[in-house]
Design an enzyme around this catalytic site. Structure first.
Site, PDB file in Angstrom:
ATOM      1  N   HIS A  13      88.052  76.965  22.725  1.00  0.00           N
ATOM      2  CA  HIS A  13      87.132  78.083  22.987  1.00  0.00           C
ATOM      3  C   HIS A  13      86.159  77.767  24.111  1.00  0.00           C
ATOM      4  O   HIS A  13      85.520  78.668  24.647  1.00  0.00           O
ATOM      5  CB  HIS A  13      86.356  78.412  21.706  1.00  0.00           C
ATOM      6  CG  HIS A  13      87.224  79.043  20.653  1.00  0.00           C
ATOM      7  ND1 HIS A  13      87.117  80.357  20.293  1.00  0.00           N
ATOM      8  CD2 HIS A  13      88.254  78.537  19.925  1.00  0.00           C
ATOM      9  CE1 HIS A  13      88.023  80.641  19.374  1.00  0.00           C
ATOM     10  NE2 HIS A  13      88.728  79.540  19.129  1.00  0.00           N
ATOM     11  N   ASP A  72      80.248  78.429  30.246  1.00  0.00           N
ATOM     12  CA  ASP A  72      80.636  78.999  28.953  1.00  0.00           C
ATOM     13  C   ASP A  72      82.131  79.239  28.952  1.00  0.00           C
ATOM     14  O   ASP A  72      82.689  79.660  29.975  1.00  0.00           O
ATOM     15  CB  ASP A  72      79.903  80.336  28.735  1.00  0.00           C
ATOM     16  CG  ASP A  72      79.540  80.555  27.273  1.00  0.00           C
ATOM     17  OD1 ASP A  72      80.273  80.048  26.404  1.00  0.00           O
ATOM     18  OD2 ASP A  72      78.538  81.234  27.008  1.00  0.00           O
TER      19      ASP A  72
HETATM   20  P1  ADP Z   1      79.195  80.803  21.387  1.00  0.00           P
HETATM   21  O1  ADP Z   1      80.540  80.867  20.743  1.00  0.00           O
HETATM   22  O2  ADP Z   1      79.006  79.655  22.323  1.00  0.00           O
HETATM   23  O3  ADP Z   1      78.063  80.886  20.429  1.00  0.00           O
HETATM   24  P2  ADP Z   1      79.681  83.556  22.372  1.00  0.00           P
HETATM   25  O4  ADP Z   1      78.838  84.396  23.255  1.00  0.00           O
HETATM   26  O5  ADP Z   1      81.109  83.516  22.748  1.00  0.00           O
HETATM   27  O6  ADP Z   1      79.020  82.111  22.330  1.00  0.00           O
HETATM   28  O7  ADP Z   1      79.626  84.124  20.893  1.00  0.00           O
HETATM   29  C1  ADP Z   1      78.435  84.311  20.239  1.00  0.00           C
HETATM   30  C2  ADP Z   1      78.657  85.225  19.036  1.00  0.00           C
HETATM   31  O8  ADP Z   1      77.589  84.990  18.123  1.00  0.00           O
HETATM   32  C3  ADP Z   1      78.594  86.688  19.399  1.00  0.00           C
HETATM   33  O9  ADP Z   1      79.433  87.427  18.537  1.00  0.00           O
HETATM   34  C4  ADP Z   1      77.131  87.045  19.170  1.00  0.00           C
HETATM   35  O10 ADP Z   1      76.909  88.394  18.804  1.00  0.00           O
HETATM   36  C5  ADP Z   1      76.741  86.116  18.050  1.00  0.00           C
HETATM   37  N1  ADP Z   1      75.366  85.654  18.275  1.00  0.00           N
HETATM   38  C6  ADP Z   1      74.909  85.012  19.348  1.00  0.00           C
HETATM   39  N2  ADP Z   1      73.586  84.784  19.240  1.00  0.00           N
HETATM   40  C7  ADP Z   1      73.218  85.297  18.075  1.00  0.00           C
HETATM   41  C8  ADP Z   1      71.973  85.393  17.417  1.00  0.00           C
HETATM   42  N3  ADP Z   1      70.855  84.933  17.977  1.00  0.00           N
HETATM   43  N4  ADP Z   1      71.962  85.978  16.192  1.00  0.00           N
HETATM   44  C9  ADP Z   1      73.105  86.465  15.665  1.00  0.00           C
HETATM   45  N5  ADP Z   1      74.296  86.420  16.261  1.00  0.00           N
HETATM   46  C10 ADP Z   1      74.362  85.849  17.447  1.00  0.00           C
HETATM   47  O1  F6P Z   2      82.548  78.815  20.532  1.00  0.00           O
HETATM   48  C1  F6P Z   2      82.119  77.512  20.503  1.00  0.00           C
HETATM   49  C2  F6P Z   2      81.597  77.104  19.145  1.00  0.00           C
HETATM   50  O2  F6P Z   2      81.301  75.769  19.147  1.00  0.00           O
HETATM   51  C3  F6P Z   2      82.524  77.353  17.994  1.00  0.00           C
HETATM   52  O3  F6P Z   2      83.478  76.363  17.793  1.00  0.00           O
HETATM   53  C4  F6P Z   2      81.542  77.441  16.904  1.00  0.00           C
HETATM   54  O4  F6P Z   2      81.970  78.166  15.799  1.00  0.00           O
HETATM   55  C5  F6P Z   2      80.354  78.131  17.538  1.00  0.00           C
HETATM   56  O5  F6P Z   2      80.391  77.770  18.871  1.00  0.00           O
HETATM   57  C6  F6P Z   2      79.017  77.790  16.885  1.00  0.00           C
HETATM   58  O6  F6P Z   2      78.807  76.394  16.863  1.00  0.00           O
HETATM   59  P1  F6P Z   2      78.605  75.576  15.515  1.00  0.00           P
HETATM   60  O7  F6P Z   2      79.833  75.764  14.693  1.00  0.00           O
HETATM   61  O8  F6P Z   2      78.380  74.167  15.943  1.00  0.00           O
HETATM   62  O9  F6P Z   2      77.404  76.201  14.856  1.00  0.00           O
END
Ligand code: ADP
Ligand code: F6P
Length: 492
Positions: A190, A398
């Site tokens: 991812h 990212d």
């Molecule tokens: P990552 O997987 O690195 O966290 P992504 O942008 O791909 O980044 O995915 C983040 C997911 O988590 C999205 O579905 C988003 O809506 C959710 N998310 C991100 N920040 C928050 C937050 N502060 N509170 C709730 N949900 C969140």
């Molecule tokens: O998308 C990257 C990622 O590390 C996922 O593997 C993971 O579910 C998410 O971000 C949140 O991170 P964590 O599982 O360390 O809270």
């Protein structure tokens, strides 16, 4: 590991819907096409018993792969006192079985905080300066991957398609092979992948490449990640990929594929529309009055470029004074990995910068920057996106960034907001009609925000229509079908 059941689990029934998995229409259509059982493996498994907001793209994107009859295997989220070695505990929801194991506290520290998030995460996000490597952490990482494999094996059936996810589980496929598993195994990363000059900074880089090559299919978010992985395969394993990005290693054909993740855009748009009626949306609207909203939604992670983003907002207020008192920036940054030192440092840094900006620009009846660090419910976030004039998505690096796609999906098509997107997010390969910026350049990001705030309705609609068409076509369902299609296919 604390392992609760020694045999393939007797499935407990219960009122277990996770909001993510509930009634996805995409589930129906995927279901009809699946002939082999899908076994999803990920460190983080959405809890079928808790409905709390989870921040993280993995669980969101995988909901569509968890069709009826499939198994989702991973960490329970619990840390056990002792290490033991038995089997997973299982629960079921809507025909999906969730089987999880506990990780012993001592191992968790080294596996999760140590190697996965102290070494691999910074490295794969191009931050070698933050990389902390030590042998015991790596040994624990290998041990946890082995324990996952040992606990999964008794649950497997011939013909199961095993789909492992993300950097926490890079050596699990090799452990499964060592235990005699012959099933097709896929791995999807991812997060970004780095070229050999960076990967080789990590002492066990070559071992990791070899372990990943125990898979039949390895998938990535962008063409750049595919290319970087193949370069590493050539450099460290000495293989020769063919024109289909297949190579032979240790008697196995490995196929490297591009399968970017997406969201269920139509469902998210409906969520955003309904969210306008929630108390949270009403409170936000009331607090803003007719001021414009710039919104950031992220995990509190140094890869997301939050200090640079705060600086860019400061530059906006400094360089374009017409926006003072006329705009609010809301940054929702859910606390994440708080036991890792670099995350604690980031939090302190953001507290300081938020204070600096508010100290400099606030008025007695206007505070420009609102910054909160607890997770917000998914439907409330959807409503916030819809109200936001600017979606500010400026990671330094990212894998994909689903927030960018959610922001586009949530907009009112007749009066959409503007996406300001980092060129270093995987999503920028696709979402080219966003205002694309270099997140390291505060002035460039400030100018893009300004441009978005004054953009004509016509241009906003045109840009948004193109973006929406893309977000609607690269869905989570398509991601799952594409990857599972490769995994199901006979060897290339
Ligand atoms: P990552 O997987 O690195 O966290 P992504 O942008 O791909 O980044 O995915 C983040 C997911 O988590 C999205 O579905 C988003 O809506 C959710 N998310 C991100 N920040 C928050 C937050 N502060 N509170 C709730 N949900 C969140
Ligand atoms: O998308 C990257 C990622 O590390 C996922 O593997 C993971 O579910 C998410 O971000 C949140 O991170 P964590 O599982 O360390 O809270």
């Amino acid at each position: 590991m604390t392992l609760v059941m020694a045999q393939p689990p007797a499935v407990e029934k219960g009122p277990l819907a996770s909001s993510i998995l509930a009634s996805s229409p995409a589930k129906q259509s995927t279901r009809a096409m699946v002939t082999n059982r899908t076994v999803i493996v990920s460190n983080r498994v959405p809890s079928p018993t808790e409905k709390a907001a989870t921040a993280g793209g993995l669980a969101v994107a995988l909901a569509d792969a968890a069709t009826e009859g499939s198994l989702w295997f991973g960490w329970s989220g619990r840390r056990a006192d002792e290490t033991s070695n038995e089997a997973a505990i299982a629960l079921s929801d809507e025909g999906v079985t969730f089987a999880t194991i506990d990780i012993a506290e001592r191992e968790y520290q080294k596996f999760y905080n140590g190697f996965a998030n102290g070494a691999l995460w910074p490295l794969l996000h191009y931050r070698t300066g933050l990389l902390r490597f030590n042998r015991p952490d790596y040994e624990a990482y290998l041990a946890v991957n082995r324990s996952f494999a040992q606990a999964l094996v008794p649950l497997l059936k011939p013909g199961d398609l095993i789909w492992i996810h993300d950097y926490q589980l890079m050596t699990m496929a090799a452990e499964l092979r060592a235990l005699g598993v012959k099933n097709r195994i896929g791995f999807f990363l991812h997060v970004p992948f780095v070229p050999p000059s960076l990967l080789q900074v990590l002492p066990p880089a070559t071992q990791l490449m070899a372990a990943l090559s125990a898979c039949d299919v390895i998938g990535f978010q962008t063409a750049g990640d595919v290319a970087a992985f193949l370069e590493n395969a050539v450099a460290s394993l000495g293989v020769t990929p063919d024109q289909n990005n297949c190579y032979s290693y240790d008697g196995r054909q490995v196929r490297v594929v591009l399968t970017p993740i997406g969201i269920d855009a139509k469902k998210f748009a409906k969520l955003a529309e309904r969210a306008e009626l929630t108390p949270e949306a009403a409170r936000l609207h009331e607090s803003l009055g007719d001021r414009a909203l710039v919104l950031g939604v992220d995990r509190l992670d140094y890869s997301k470029g939050l200090p640079q983003r705060f600086d860019a907002f400061g530059r906006l207020l400094y360089a374009y004074p017409q926006h003072r008192r006329a705009v609010n920036f809301l940054q929702i940054a859910a606390r994440s990995r708080q036991e890792v030192g670099s995350y604690q440092t980031l939090r302190r840094e953001l507290d300081r910068r938020a204070g600096d900006i508010n100290g400099e620009f606030s008025d007695f009846d206007w505070v420009p920057l609102r910054y909160m660090t607890h997770p917000v419910k998914r439907n409330a976030i959807a409503g916030f996106y819809r109200r936001a004039n600017i979606g500010l998505v400026t990671p330094l690096r990212d894998g994909m960034n689903l927030v960018a796609k959610e922001y586009v999906a949530a907009q009112d098509e007749s009066n959409p907001g503007v996406l300001v997107l980092s060129k270093f997010a995987g999503a920028a390969d696709e979402l080219t009609e966003a205002l694309i910026v270099n997140p390291f350049d505060a002035d460039e990001v400030a100018t893009a925000m300004h441009q978005g705030l004054i953009m004509s309705l016509k241009e906003r609609r045109e840009r948004h229509a193109s973006l929406l068409a893309k977000v609607r076509s690269t869905t989570a369902q398509r991601f799952c079908e594409q990857f599972l299609g490769y995994l199901r296919a006979p060897r290339a």
